[in-house]
Design a protein around this motif. Structure first.
Motif, PDB file in Angstrom:
ATOM      1  N   ALA A 142       0.836  -1.212   0.000  1.00 53.65           N
ATOM      2  CA  ALA A 142       0.000   0.000   0.000  1.00 53.65           C
ATOM      3  C   ALA A 142       0.870   1.261   0.000  1.00 53.65           C
ATOM      4  N   GLU A 143       1.932   1.254   0.789  1.00 54.00           N
ATOM      5  CA  GLU A 143       2.824   2.411   0.824  1.00 54.00           C
ATOM      6  C   GLU A 143       3.511   2.613  -0.517  1.00 54.00           C
ATOM      7  N   ARG A 144       3.924   1.508  -1.147  1.00 54.95           N
ATOM      8  CA  ARG A 144       4.582   1.607  -2.449  1.00 54.95           C
ATOM      9  C   ARG A 144       3.623   2.154  -3.503  1.00 54.95           C
ATOM     10  N   LEU A 145       2.359   1.730  -3.453  1.00 55.96           N
ATOM     11  CA  LEU A 145       1.369   2.242  -4.398  1.00 55.96           C
ATOM     12  C   LEU A 145       1.122   3.733  -4.197  1.00 55.96           C
ATOM     13  N   ARG A 146       1.060   4.169  -2.956  1.00 54.35           N
ATOM     14  CA  ARG A 146       0.880   5.594  -2.671  1.00 54.35           C
ATOM     15  C   ARG A 146       2.069   6.411  -3.161  1.00 54.35           C
ATOM     16  N   LEU A 147       3.259   5.882  -2.930  1.00 53.40           N
ATOM     17  CA  LEU A 147       4.456   6.581  -3.378  1.00 53.40           C
ATOM     18  C   LEU A 147       4.502   6.668  -4.901  1.00 53.40           C
ATOM     19  N   ASN A 148       4.161   5.587  -5.586  1.00 50.70           N
ATOM     20  CA  ASN A 148       4.116   5.607  -7.045  1.00 50.70           C
ATOM     21  C   ASN A 148       3.069   6.594  -7.556  1.00 50.70           C
ATOM     22  N   ILE A 189       2.076   9.320  -6.040  1.00 54.66           N
ATOM     23  CA  ILE A 189       2.589  10.673  -5.821  1.00 54.66           C
ATOM     24  C   ILE A 189       3.580  11.047  -6.921  1.00 54.66           C
ATOM     25  N   PHE A 190       4.491  10.125  -7.245  1.00 55.33           N
ATOM     26  CA  PHE A 190       5.462  10.414  -8.295  1.00 55.33           C
ATOM     27  C   PHE A 190       4.789  10.595  -9.651  1.00 55.33           C
ATOM     28  N   ALA A 191       3.793   9.778  -9.950  1.00 56.22           N
ATOM     29  CA  ALA A 191       3.094   9.888 -11.234  1.00 56.22           C
ATOM     30  C   ALA A 191       2.354  11.217 -11.342  1.00 56.22           C
ATOM     31  N   GLY A 208       1.833  16.636 -13.438  1.00 57.24           N
ATOM     32  CA  GLY A 208       1.608  18.041 -13.100  1.00 57.24           C
ATOM     33  C   GLY A 208       2.763  18.940 -13.481  1.00 57.24           C
ATOM     34  N   LEU A 209       3.977  18.415 -13.407  1.00 57.10           N
ATOM     35  CA  LEU A 209       5.142  19.221 -13.741  1.00 57.10           C
ATOM     36  C   LEU A 209       5.323  19.362 -15.246  1.00 57.10           C
ATOM     37  N   MET A 210       5.060  18.314 -15.984  1.00 59.62           N
ATOM     38  CA  MET A 210       5.353  18.332 -17.414  1.00 59.62           C
ATOM     39  C   MET A 210       4.171  18.748 -18.287  1.00 59.62           C
ATOM     40  N   ILE A 263       9.896  21.561  -2.684  1.00 52.21           N
ATOM     41  CA  ILE A 263      10.673  21.243  -1.486  1.00 52.21           C
ATOM     42  C   ILE A 263       9.751  21.008  -0.292  1.00 52.21           C
ATOM     43  N   SER A 264       8.718  21.812  -0.155  1.00 56.53           N
ATOM     44  CA  SER A 264       7.780  21.595   0.959  1.00 56.53           C
ATOM     45  C   SER A 264       7.029  20.284   0.791  1.00 56.53           C
ATOM     46  N   ALA A 265       6.718  19.888  -0.442  1.00 51.62           N
ATOM     47  CA  ALA A 265       6.059  18.605  -0.664  1.00 51.62           C
ATOM     48  C   ALA A 265       6.977  17.446  -0.305  1.00 51.62           C
ATOM     49  N   ILE A 266       8.263  17.603  -0.584  1.00 51.53           N
ATOM     50  CA  ILE A 266       9.227  16.558  -0.216  1.00 51.53           C
ATOM     51  C   ILE A 266       9.295  16.419   1.299  1.00 51.53           C
ATOM     52  N   LEU A 267       9.186  17.523   2.011  1.00 52.05           N
ATOM     53  CA  LEU A 267       9.265  17.468   3.467  1.00 52.05           C
ATOM     54  C   LEU A 267       7.973  16.955   4.103  1.00 52.05           C
TER      55      LEU A 267
END
Length: 66
Positions: free
Chosen positions: A5-11, A13-15, A20-22, A54-58
């Motif tokens: 579940a944690e890995r899916l959430r992390l993926n 967030i990255f996706a 959103g960035l590109m 940076i705030s999102a990373i923290l």
């Protein structure tokens, strides 16, 4: 060890971050022209985006490990 579940959430967030960035990149010059802003203000907007990153990373790990 990271659970599934944690890995899916992390993926997720990255996706979402990548999309959103590109997403505005191909139209960045057009957006700048349509907003009627100069290069300095446009650069400032993107610099403020870096502060948000940076705030999102923290804050992100606190949300993931709830």
């Amino acid at each position: 060890m990271i659970t599934r579940a944690e890995r899916l959430r992390l993926n997720a967030i990255f996706a979402l971050f990548g999309i959103g960035l590109m997403a505005p990149n191909p139209r960045s010059i057009d957006l700048q022209h349509n907003l009627g802003i100069g290069n300095s203000l446009y650069g400032l907007i993107f610099s403020l985006g870096a502060i948000g990153i940076i705030s999102a990373i923290l804050i992100g790990p606190r949300i993931i490990y709830r």
